[in-house]
Design a protein around this motif. Structure first.
Motif, PDB file in Angstrom:
ATOM      1  N   LYS A 281      -3.782  28.512 -30.155  1.00 53.43           N
ATOM      2  CA  LYS A 281      -3.291  27.449 -31.028  1.00 53.43           C
ATOM      3  C   LYS A 281      -4.395  26.496 -31.459  1.00 53.43           C
ATOM      4  O   LYS A 281      -4.231  25.742 -32.420  1.00 53.43           O
ATOM      5  CB  LYS A 281      -2.174  26.672 -30.320  1.00 53.43           C
ATOM      6  N   LEU A 282      -5.528  26.514 -30.733  1.00 54.95           N
ATOM      7  CA  LEU A 282      -6.679  25.715 -31.154  1.00 54.95           C
ATOM      8  C   LEU A 282      -7.321  26.397 -32.356  1.00 54.95           C
ATOM      9  O   LEU A 282      -7.515  27.615 -32.351  1.00 54.95           O
ATOM     10  CB  LEU A 282      -7.691  25.571 -30.014  1.00 54.95           C
ATOM     11  N   GLU A 283      -7.660  25.644 -33.365  1.00 52.79           N
ATOM     12  CA  GLU A 283      -8.165  26.217 -34.610  1.00 52.79           C
ATOM     13  C   GLU A 283      -9.456  27.000 -34.388  1.00 52.79           C
ATOM     14  O   GLU A 283     -10.434  26.491 -33.844  1.00 52.79           O
ATOM     15  CB  GLU A 283      -8.422  25.108 -35.637  1.00 52.79           C
ATOM     16  N   GLY A 284      -9.427  28.267 -34.802  1.00 55.39           N
ATOM     17  CA  GLY A 284     -10.622  29.100 -34.721  1.00 55.39           C
ATOM     18  C   GLY A 284     -10.870  29.726 -33.371  1.00 55.39           C
ATOM     19  O   GLY A 284     -11.872  30.411 -33.171  1.00 55.39           O
TER      20      GLY A 284
END
Length: 780
Positions: free
Chosen positions: A32-35
């Motif tokens: 869910k953390l971007e990238g």
């Protein structure tokens, strides 16, 4: 212009995971953390995370914390001091919750994998709880199930015996279930905890409501073995299920240590100390303190401290720990040696070239660890199922209880069936099926000198149907020797060899090494200096050996170096004569004029013919691809059993890529085996690249599998072991799926005693691990 953000690799140690559902939860939270992408390994209790530079380590750890688990950064070996980031809420694991990870950041990367081989509580935590549970459960089971041993009010004794088992021995299951529930999730331990607590609670309530229900001794009921329907107390179910599951976890933990021992033993191979020569004085220092350029002494019987080359001395070095080959390798000045190999005879003085994480041993460990941490595509199905498995089982258990109660009106039968569903449905075996297979397979491969880059490679080996073999250094020994020098245009043979050896000294190709060796031998160990050296991959080399411009190489390359731009018919005739004799012929030109031919011959490795026969038995079509001439290629192919129509000679590096591409377009799934710089593009293009460890770093970087030795037999082993590992994983998954598919309906219809369900559940995990351990005996 938008700049692409840089990414980095972060390795995390994670405690508290107990099943495949936990793995999926951690991966989803990190994702869910971007990238950020993450691959979590259950038996190693680790995560390989790829994150952009904008995401901090603290954010990664916090994401794991939100999933309900504890994360610790793994320190790289080059770090000067421990680097540890843990979640504030879980910085100290509760008893039974996991291993003591308080100090593993202080160890080098992958240095203590044996501590990460148990999911859930460690073996040391399980053992006393298991012993306590067994001591209390045996009399609990006997007094509950054997009427002849029952006495008035035995139910209260059963309550006393079952309570510590339910709450102390089973505490790791309860804490894991509570942590998952606190984060709105459920795991395998949720099923176990609910089942055990339900059996104890139901029985306790029944006993409290009717304190005299066991007032009469069991002998009055006939003295035989009691069935589950003969009484309304299930304390023995709570005790037996807990004991069986703890036994299963303990056996599983021991077995997985065996599966992962190969990587730990590999990482422990390195020398601990080195005898450094400084200002003529020998000083013993930790091997980790060596830096490139240090010179160190290796006496007979000692390990080579790090990668380097021999400055002085001659010896035979046992390379089996790295290459898997048992025959010692003779080394002398200028020869390279690898850290962790053993000097068997003479004294050597070695200059370090690579240290720390750059050494061959460290790279091997990194490749093995990455392969074990990664996730094979076949495991994705198990992940998707486990993500919804536990909630579905809880629903099935409730429906089972309701239907039994509705249709039969028998509260006790409904209770037994629901508890049996909860206990039998453990997805633990499903979560272990793939990672433990990878652990055992890649670990055994490392012992055989075979490095598998990633788990997806295993599936690639299953589909390969064509194997393309480079000739020099792969099928043949690569130990070319100059057999003759044919001077032309009035040149002297000795002077021609000397000039050729000078320009070839700057090339890594086996042909170049042979010409240089012959030139040095003829000239007292030296060759002239060269200016303006140039190399055309697979074509030839050129340089200035004052006062002459000298070039050496293939016909088409030399044609570009001579003034006329072409070779004469007489030149072509001389070349044909040399090649028909089975030699590899190299043209030499001096100052733009053809000066002569140097002929070399190679020998076929003893392992090549049996390996080619085995490739055919495995269903692979062997193809010989070489830059050498057709006559030599045909002779080599005939010697090893490759069909004439599968021989492609005179192939340039770019043509090797084209040949591989051509085969792929024809519907073939291609594996490429090579060892040189000129093979790297084809290794990268192939569906499966296999590099010989005796070759160049560039070739190894481009490959999916690296065999650290020089035997083609190891390539056969790599294919066989990869396929066997994949087969083991598939059988693990099949039986894990079948176990749950069959077990849940059987339990739901009331045909499975909860105690037997507990034994079967524990046995399923042990069997999956034991099946995987068969890989550790491969090729023994």
């Amino acid at each position: 212009m938008t700049q692409t953000p840089t990414t980095r690799r972060v390795d995390l140690d994670i405690t508290g995971m107990t099943c495949a559902h936990c793995v999926g939860r951690v991966e989803r939270k990190l994702g869910k953390l971007e990238g950020v992408t993450a691959s979590v390994n259950l038996p190693l209790e680790s995560a390989a995370v790829t994150a952009p530079s904008s995401v901090t380590d603290e954010e990664l750890v916090a994401a794991v914390d939100r999933a309900g688990y504890t994360a610790t950064l793994r320190r790289a070996p080059s770090d000067p001091a421990p680097t540890q980031v843990t979640s504030a809420r879980h910085s100290v694991p509760e008893e039974g919750e996991g291993h003591d990870h308080s100090d593993h950041a202080a160890h080098g990367e992958h240095s203590d994998h044996s501590d990460h081989l148990n999911h859930g509580p460690s073996g040391d935590v399980i053992r006393p709880r298991l012993i306590g549970a067994a001591i209390l459960t045996i009399p609990l089971f006997l007094v509950s199930m054997v009427p002849a041993l029952q006495f008035p009010h035995w139910g209260w004794v059963a309550l006393v015996l079952a309570t510590p088992v339910t709450f102390w021995s089973a505490w790791p299951f309860h804490t894991a279930a509570f942590k998952a529930a606190r984060h709105g999730s459920s795991t395998m331990d949720t099923l176990v905890s609910i089942g055990v607590l339900a059996a104890w609670s139901f029985s306790t309530v029944e006993l409290l409501l009717d304190p005299g229900m066991t007032a009469m001794a069991g002998a009055a009921h006939g003295g035989g073995m009691a069935s589950m329907a003969d009484h309304q107390l299930y304390f023995e179910t709570a005790g037996v299920v807990t004991t069986f599951l703890l036994l299963g976890r303990w056996l599983e933990a021991r077995a997985k240590k065996q599966a992962g021992a190969a990587l730990k033993s590999l990482l422990d191979l390195g020398a601990k100390t080195a005898t450094v020569l400084r200002d003529g004085v020998e000083t013993t220092v930790p091997a980790a303190e060596l830096v490139p350029g240090d010179e160190f002494v290796v006496r007979p019987g000692e390990k080579v401290a790090t990668d380097g080359y021999v400055v002085a001395g001659h010896s035979a070095v046992d390379t089996s720990v790295v290459t898997g080959e048992s025959v010692p390798e003779e080394v002398g000045p200028e020869d390279t040696v690898t850290g962790a190999t053993v000097n068997t005879s003479g004294r050597l003085l070695v200059r370090a070239t690579r240290t720390g994480s750059d050494t061959t041993l460290a790279q091997m460990g990194r490749l093995v660890s990455d392969a074990q941490t990664g996730k094979a595509p076949i495991a994705r199905l198990a992940d998707r199922i486990s993500a919804v498995f536990v909630p579905i089982v809880l629903v099935i258990a409730v429906i089972t209880f309701a239907l039994w109660l509705l249709l039969s009106g028998d509260l006790h039968a409904a209770f037994r069936a629901a508890v049996a569903v909860l206990v039998i449905a453990c997805p633990c075996a499903l979560g272990l099926a793939t990672p433990v297979g990878l652990l055992a397979g890649t670990g055994r491969a490392s012992q055989l000198g075979i490095l598998i880059r990633g788990p997806e490679v295993l599936e690639d080996t299953r589909t390969v149907d064509t194997i393309v073999l480079d000739k020099t250094g792969t099928v043949t020994a690569g130990d070319l020797a100059v057999t003759s020098v044919t001077p032309l245009d009035g040149h002297d043979a000795g002077h021609l060899l000397l000039m050729a050896g000078a320009v070839e000294a700057h090339s890594e190709h086996p042909i170049a090494a042979a010409i240089t060796a012959a030139a040095r031998e003829a000239n007292g160990g030296t060759v002239p200096d060269v200016d303006g050296f140039e190399s055309a991959a697979g074509g030839g080399v050129r340089g200035t050996v004052l006062p002459h411009t000298v070039a050496a190489g293939r016909s088409d390359y030399i044609a570009t170096q001579v003034a006329s731009g072409a070779l004469t018919s007489e030149h072509e005739q001389r070349l044909a004569e040399a090649e028909q004799a089975g030699a590899t012929a190299v043209w030499i030109s001096v100052d733009g004029r053809v000066a002569g031919i140097i002929s070399l011959q190679d020998t076929v490795k003893e392992s090549s013919a049996p390996a080619v026969a085995e490739f055919k038995r495995l269903g692979l079509r062997p193809i010989l691809l070489t830059g050498d001439n057709a006559a030599v290629a045909a002779q080599v192919a005939a010697a090893v059993g490759i069909s004439p129509e599968d021989v492609f000679a005179g192939v340039r590096p770019e043509d090797k890529v084209a040949r591989v591409t051509e085969l792929q377009r024809a519907g073939r799934v291609v594996a490429m085996v090579g060892d040189g710089v000129n093979d790297a593009p084809a290794l990268a293009q192939a569906d499966l690249g296999i590099a010989m460890g005796s070759g160049t770093d560039v070739a190894r970087e481009a490959a999916d599998i690296t065999v650290m030795g020089s035997s083609l037999g190891q390539v056969v082993q790599s294919v066989q072991l990869s396929r066997k590992t994949l087969g083991i994983i598939k059988s693990n998954l099949f039986w894990a799926f079948a176990y749950n598919t069959i077990g849940i309906p059987v339990a739901a219809v009331g045909l499975l005693n909860p105690m037997l369900a507990g034994a079967a559940m524990a046995l399923s995990s042990v069997l999956v691990v034991a099946n995987s351990l068969r890989l550790t005996r491969f090729a023994r």
